[in-house]
Design an enzyme around this catalytic site. Structure first.
Site, short mmCIF file in Angstrom:
data_model
loop_
_atom_site.label_atom_id
_atom_site.label_comp_id
_atom_site.label_asym_id
_atom_site.label_seq_id
_atom_site.Cartn_x
_atom_site.Cartn_y
_atom_site.Cartn_z
N GLU A 1 -42.33 -9.61 -10.30
CA GLU A 1 -43.31 -10.48 -9.64
C GLU A 1 -44.06 -11.35 -10.64
O GLU A 1 -44.77 -12.27 -10.26
CB GLU A 1 -44.28 -9.66 -8.79
CG GLU A 1 -44.97 -8.52 -9.51
CD GLU A 1 -46.35 -8.88 -10.01
OE1 GLU A 1 -46.97 -9.74 -9.41
OE2 GLU A 1 -46.79 -8.30 -11.00
N HIS B 1 -44.00 -6.24 -6.17
CA HIS B 1 -45.04 -5.73 -7.05
C HIS B 1 -44.72 -4.28 -7.45
O HIS B 1 -44.78 -3.91 -8.63
CB HIS B 1 -46.37 -5.79 -6.30
CG HIS B 1 -47.58 -5.88 -7.17
ND1 HIS B 1 -48.19 -4.76 -7.70
CD2 HIS B 1 -48.29 -6.93 -7.62
CE1 HIS B 1 -49.25 -5.13 -8.41
NE2 HIS B 1 -49.33 -6.44 -8.38
#
Length: 345
Positions: free
Chosen positions: A12, A313
């Site tokens: 990410e 994430h």
């Protein structure tokens, strides 16, 4: 001096790579070189809250650093020995104080003596775990792993004004105990006693919170769930809408922070949608807590939980943990909506 190079552009490409790398660097006494810091963001490099994370990590262990300044995309970090004690960190913006806490909490949780840290900055900004989430969801799980923390809040700080101030007292443990969370949250959601709706409002009409509660109760069919609109004093206006499902170990908190131009009904629908997704999956842990539990489980040496589909994430966090610790947290898809995350001894 040799350094382990960690690429901040992976996955990410945000601040999580930085925070996890700093935490593990201190705990393993491994020198690290972080490159391409926050390369996946519009504003690359260290912003104020990320700089505060590095400075906090540096102070608690007397690290030797290079390149630690606003906007930096590369730093060197050579950790020293951890020092328990009293610390104070002010971000200077509405940046997340909870993320700064996230960086140093695992380290001080395994230190030799108690620590007290005071934070100033943002507490509820919608782009990161809030102080409410930390208190209600994460810290209870951490307590079951052996670390007792107490939060004392002076004032909250919504984005963009910030201005929050709070303190955490940490009673450390020698070793984290493994935790296994598998009981479906949908089981607890069947009873209104376990479900609640809370609205925090500052410098805004109570009617906003009342509309959010009414909308969510209707969508979720929670007519008897406890609800409240709580007035808080902050430097700037703000609205945090929180839906909670209490289990035996923690609260699953689903929070949406109100935004200018977004109706109360839309805020409530977004939060309720997340709750329905969680209930449908029959997961034990919602997606944000899933991300937060990876590091404690890795440090405990084993553990497991079920959750909804992993965010980028979370996947990035797993990769950084593997690179620094050399251990691989496993992910198993159980069905279309449910995943198991585990680490075996």
């Amino acid at each position: 001096m040799s350094y382990l190079t960690i690429d901040g552009s992976q996955g990410e490409g945000g601040g999580q790579v930085l925070r996890t790398a700093l935490t593990l660097s201190i705990l393993t006494q491994q020198n690290i070189e972080l490159i391409n810091i926050r390369a996946g963001r519009k504003k690359v490099g260290l912003l104020r809250q990320h700089l505060t994370c590095v400075l906090a990590a540096q102070e608690i262990c007397g690290a030797i650093t290079e390149g630690v300044e606003l906007g930096s995309t590369r730093i060197l970090f050579s950790p020293g020995q951890v020092k328990s004690g009293d610390y104070h960190y002010a971000i200077g913006t509405a940046g997340s104080t909870v993320l700064v806490c996230q960086t140093i909490l695992p380290v001080l949780a395994l230190a030799k003596e108690n620590s007290t840290i005071t934070f100033e900055g943002g507490t509820h900004n919608g782009m990161s775990p809030s102080l409410s989430f930390l208190e209600q969801s994460f810290l209870p799980v951490l307590k079951s792993m052996g670390v007792n923390c107490v939060v004392n809040t002076t004032k909250l700080g919504f984005y963009p004004a910030g201005g929050g101030k709070w303190q955490i007292n940490i009673e450390p443990t020698q070793k984290l105990s493994p935790i296994h969370l598998s009981e479906a949250g949908s089981h607890f959601a069947q009873s209104s006693e376990n479900c609640s709706l809370t609205v925090l409002v500052s410098l805004l009409p109570d009617a906003i919170g009342q509309r959010e509660i009414a909308t969510a109760k209707n969508i979720l069919n929670w007519p008897d769930a406890v609800s409240q609109v709580q007035k808080v004093v902050t430097p700037g206006p703000g609205n945090s809408f929180q839906l909670s499902i209490k289990s035996k170990t923690h609260c699953s908190v689903f929070e949406m922070v109100g935004e200018l131009g977004v109706s109360a009904e839309r805020v409530a629908k977004r939060a309720a949608g997340r709750v329905n997704k969680f209930i449908h999956a029959q997961a034990a842990v919602e997606e944000h807590l899933a991300d937060q539990l990876l590091l404690p489980i890795a440090l405990a040496g084993s553990g497991s939980f079920t959750t909804t589909q992993l965010s980028l994430h979370t996947k990035t966090n797993i990769d950084v943990i593997k690179q620094v610790l050399g251990i691989e947290i496993q992910v198993e898809q159980i069905n279309d909506v449910l995943w198991k995350v585990y680490l075996e001894k």
